[in-house]
Design a protein around this motif. Structure first.
Motif, mmCIF file in Angstrom:
data_model
loop_
_atom_site.group_PDB
_atom_site.id
_atom_site.type_symbol
_atom_site.label_atom_id
_atom_site.label_comp_id
_atom_site.label_asym_id
_atom_site.label_seq_id
_atom_site.Cartn_x
_atom_site.Cartn_y
_atom_site.Cartn_z
ATOM 1 N N GLU A 74 20.865 50.891 10.982
ATOM 2 C CA GLU A 74 20.362 50.700 10.014
ATOM 3 C C GLU A 74 21.140 50.576 8.145
ATOM 4 O OE1 GLU A 74 16.019 52.051 8.868
ATOM 5 O OE2 GLU A 74 15.294 50.474 10.612
ATOM 6 N N LYS A 103 16.002 43.645 8.762
ATOM 7 C CA LYS A 103 15.605 43.953 9.151
ATOM 8 C C LYS A 103 14.475 43.961 7.678
ATOM 9 C CE LYS A 103 13.452 45.199 13.772
ATOM 10 N NZ LYS A 103 13.593 46.107 14.695
ATOM 11 N N CYS A 104 15.256 43.595 6.592
ATOM 12 C CA CYS A 104 16.121 43.894 5.624
ATOM 13 C C CYS A 104 14.841 43.864 4.096
ATOM 14 C CB CYS A 104 17.030 43.125 4.471
ATOM 15 S SG CYS A 104 17.643 43.459 2.839
ATOM 16 N N LYS A 105 14.369 45.432 3.652
ATOM 17 C CA LYS A 105 12.856 45.508 2.559
ATOM 18 C C LYS A 105 13.043 44.930 1.399
ATOM 19 C CE LYS A 105 10.593 47.674 6.178
ATOM 20 N NZ LYS A 105 11.793 47.063 6.835
ATOM 21 N N PHE A 106 14.353 44.495 1.026
ATOM 22 C CA PHE A 106 14.554 44.286 -0.372
ATOM 23 C C PHE A 106 13.412 42.610 -0.717
ATOM 24 C CE2 PHE A 106 17.774 47.197 0.390
ATOM 25 C CZ PHE A 106 17.967 48.302 -0.305
ATOM 26 N N ARG A 108 14.051 39.310 -0.782
ATOM 27 C CA ARG A 108 15.015 38.663 -0.225
ATOM 28 C C ARG A 108 15.851 37.332 -1.715
ATOM 29 N NH1 ARG A 108 15.404 34.888 4.655
ATOM 30 N NH2 ARG A 108 13.183 36.561 5.485
ATOM 31 N N HIS A 111 17.981 39.587 -3.477
ATOM 32 C CA HIS A 111 19.353 40.721 -2.846
ATOM 33 C C HIS A 111 20.274 40.065 -2.476
ATOM 34 C CE1 HIS A 111 20.975 43.685 -0.838
ATOM 35 N NE2 HIS A 111 20.957 43.597 0.698
ATOM 36 N N ASN A 148 21.277 44.171 3.350
ATOM 37 C CA ASN A 148 20.397 45.442 3.780
ATOM 38 C C ASN A 148 21.303 47.270 3.042
ATOM 39 O OD1 ASN A 148 18.442 47.112 3.773
ATOM 40 N ND2 ASN A 148 18.321 47.307 6.814
#
Lengths: 336, 241
Positions: A74, A103-106, A108, A111, A148
């Motif tokens: 990650e 599995k990016c949490k920002f 979408r 980012h 990410n």
């Protein structure tokens, strides 16, 4: 940030990487240097978890890459030598796919916009990757590595095959990215490492042959100080007069580029500042010093010296050059 | 897993692979529908969902196998997948679902023939449903084998050829089993028995007859799970070589 211990990779009887141990601290830009076939890409692939080491451990951001691969990965953005691009996708589709797989949490949209701005590919986002130039493909590859917002960037020969303008742009970009991230940059282009990296790790035939700050490496390799000098003086008198200056080791005539002048390469003991004595001697005789340029030792000289097969450091012995390691430098800084 | 699945679909549909497969499937299935159903003046689709359709499915899955792992490895895009924070089993499942989606789309073409039968006769709903379920379960076995073969090579043609060869071997298992039965002594007769049970096509017989049996469903699901597991293990092992 990255701790590598005893990293070894064997393919049958062939040892591609042999017992590499080094640490990369937060915020460092480290050049990973070596001739073709030295084990650079194999090491990069092991650092990113693409292949497993035969022996040794890799800790990324405190996570063991073997025991907790997903957590370790990650923190890493990886641009392999050949950017891993799907030619049948548009840039947008590709970046969205990478966003999902990482599995990016920002948010979408924001980012991806930000990443595209940084690598300047916003205007090609709707084009098919197969229709992009090599430079833009490289940028898209870099964009996927940046998704990410990884704390560590591992770039394997990022400027190979680019034109000079693109090389300069990508180097500037790497420098900019290195301001907020840890970067490992693998290359066999010495000038690239010298201009971008503050620390160099040199490998040859899978062995670690040097690990030092770029400056320290150059300083320790330079046995004497050298200058290129242009003097308005009679050609036949220059060599004997300058050779007689105390501390002067060598005076080499280089010819004459301007009428009435002489170009010489002088080499003096590194503990003596030969420039003052040179000035006094010339002034005494009424000669004019028109140009005086220090000639440093390039990374290329150091590299060639280090990758000479006879210079491979046997296990446990000190490095070929008596430089301070970054850890030692850090300790010195702390002590101050 | 979802990202990998979406990527697979983009790959299949943007490269025309899926359209080519759908066209092949539509053409050959229409041909077999004419030969085995219309010319026989029957509304029974059991014969249609038989050997010849298996061959079409083998062609479809063999072509699908070219794109699974071998092409990723050849184009070095596997470096992105295997250095991302995603587990190998999620990657394998994503690719499996991608293959199953295309296979299901092909199978759904057969619904056209059910409608045709419905227009001119009385379709046997139970048999048709069992055949659709059986075809999808058989397809999942085939795709799991295709994934396994595909992860063994980076040559797409070898992957397709290997997958087709694996299915032909499975078809020949019956022949080999009867040969062994004649050769082996009594106390070794269990060997051809087990061998015969490995023929995925034999297990389709119940579905063809319109019966969905639990043992057939369990066999197909277990077979699929085993090959998906083996694919993950092979990918894991490849990192260590």
């Amino acid at each position: 940030m990255i701790e590598v211990t005893g990293l070894t990779k064997r393919y049958g009887k062939k040892t591609a990487v042999d017992n590499l141990t080094f640490t990369v601290r937060r915020g460092e830009i480290v050049g990973f240097l070596g001739p073709n076939g030295a084990g650079k890409s194999t090491t990069m692939n092991m650092l990113t978890g693409y292949i497993a080491p035969t022996v040794g451990t890799v800790y990324i951001n405190g996570y063991n890459l073997m025991d907790a691969p997903e957590q370790a990965k990650e923190s890493v953005g990886y641009l392999p030598e050949i950017p891993p691009l799907y030619m049948d996708m548009t840039v947008n589709e590709y970046l969205n796919f990478v966003f999902g797989i990482k599995k990016c949490k920002f948010p979408r949209r924001e980012h991806l916009n930000e990443v595209c701005e940084v690598v300047r590919i916003s205007h090609v986002r709707h084009r098919m990757i197969r229709n992009l130039s090599k430079g833009y493909r490289q940028r898209v590859g870099l964009a996927q590595a940046l998704i990410n917002d990884p704390k560590i960037l591992i770039l394997d020969e990022p400027t190979v095959g680019l034109d000079p303008k693109e090389i300069v742009e990508i180097r500037n970009l790497i420098q900019k990215l290195g301001q907020t991230r840890t970067v490992i940059l693998s290359s066999h282009v010495l000038s690239e490492i010298q201009s971008v990296c503050e620390r160099v790790i040199i490998v040859n035939e899978g062995h670690l042959v040097a690990d030092a700050l770029t400056e320290d490496l150059a300083r320790s390799a330079a046995a004497n100080s050298r200058y290129a000098v242009r003097i308005a003086a009679p050609q036949d008198q220059v060599v004997p007069v300058l050779s007689a200056i105390p501390g002067m080791l060598k005076v080499e005539l280089q010819g004459s580029m301007e009428p009435g002048t002489v170009d010489v390469m002088i080499e003096a003991d590194k503990d003596v500042d030969i420039r003052r004595a040179l000035f006094e001697e010339c002034a005494k005789r009424g000669w004019y010093i028109l140009v005086i340029t220090p000639v440093g030792v390039s990374l290329e000289d150091i590299f060639l010296k280090l990758v000479d097969p006879s210079s491979i450091r046997p296990e446990g012995e000190p490095l070929t050059l008596d430089q301070a390691t970054p850890e030692e430098s850090a300790k010195e800084d702390d002590a101050q | 897993m979802i990202s990998v699945w979406k990527r697979e679909l983009i790959g299949f549909f943007k490269n025309s692979t899926a359209y080519l497969l759908l066209a092949i499937y539509a053409f050959l299935s229409a041909l077999f529908f004419c030969l085995f159903v219309m010319l026989n003046n029957t509304s029974y689709l059991g014969n249609f969902f038989g050997l010849w359709l298996f061959i079409v499915e083998i062609i479809v899955v063999s072509i699908l196998s070219m794109r699974f792992f071998s092409e990723e490895k050849k184009n070095k895009t596997d470096q992105l997948i295997f250095t991302s924070p995603v587990s190998l089993s999620a990657v394998v499942m994503g690719k499996f679902l991608g293959g199953m989606t295309v296979f299901t789309a092909c199978t759904m073409i057969n619904l056209v023939y059910v409608f045709i039968i419905d227009l001119f006769g009385t379709p046997d709903a139970g048999t048709n449903l069992a055949n659709f379920v059986g075809t999808l379960l058989l397809g999942s076995c085939m795709i799991s084998i295709a994934l396994f073969v595909s992860c063994l090579t980076e040559n797409s043609v070898v992957a397709a050829g290997g997958t087709a060869a694996a299915f032909l071997l499975l078809m020949l298992v019956d022949f080999v089993a009867s040969f062994l039965r004649a050769l082996l002594p009594q106390w070794l007769q269990w060997l051809p028995e087990i061998l015969q049970k490995l023929n995925v096509f034999i297990w389709y017989d119940d579905f063809a007859g319109g019966i969905i049996t639990l043992k057939s469903v369990v066999f197909y699901l277990t077979f699929t799970a085993i090959f998906l597991f083996l694919t993950v293990r092979v990918l894991e092992r490849r990192r260590w070589r």
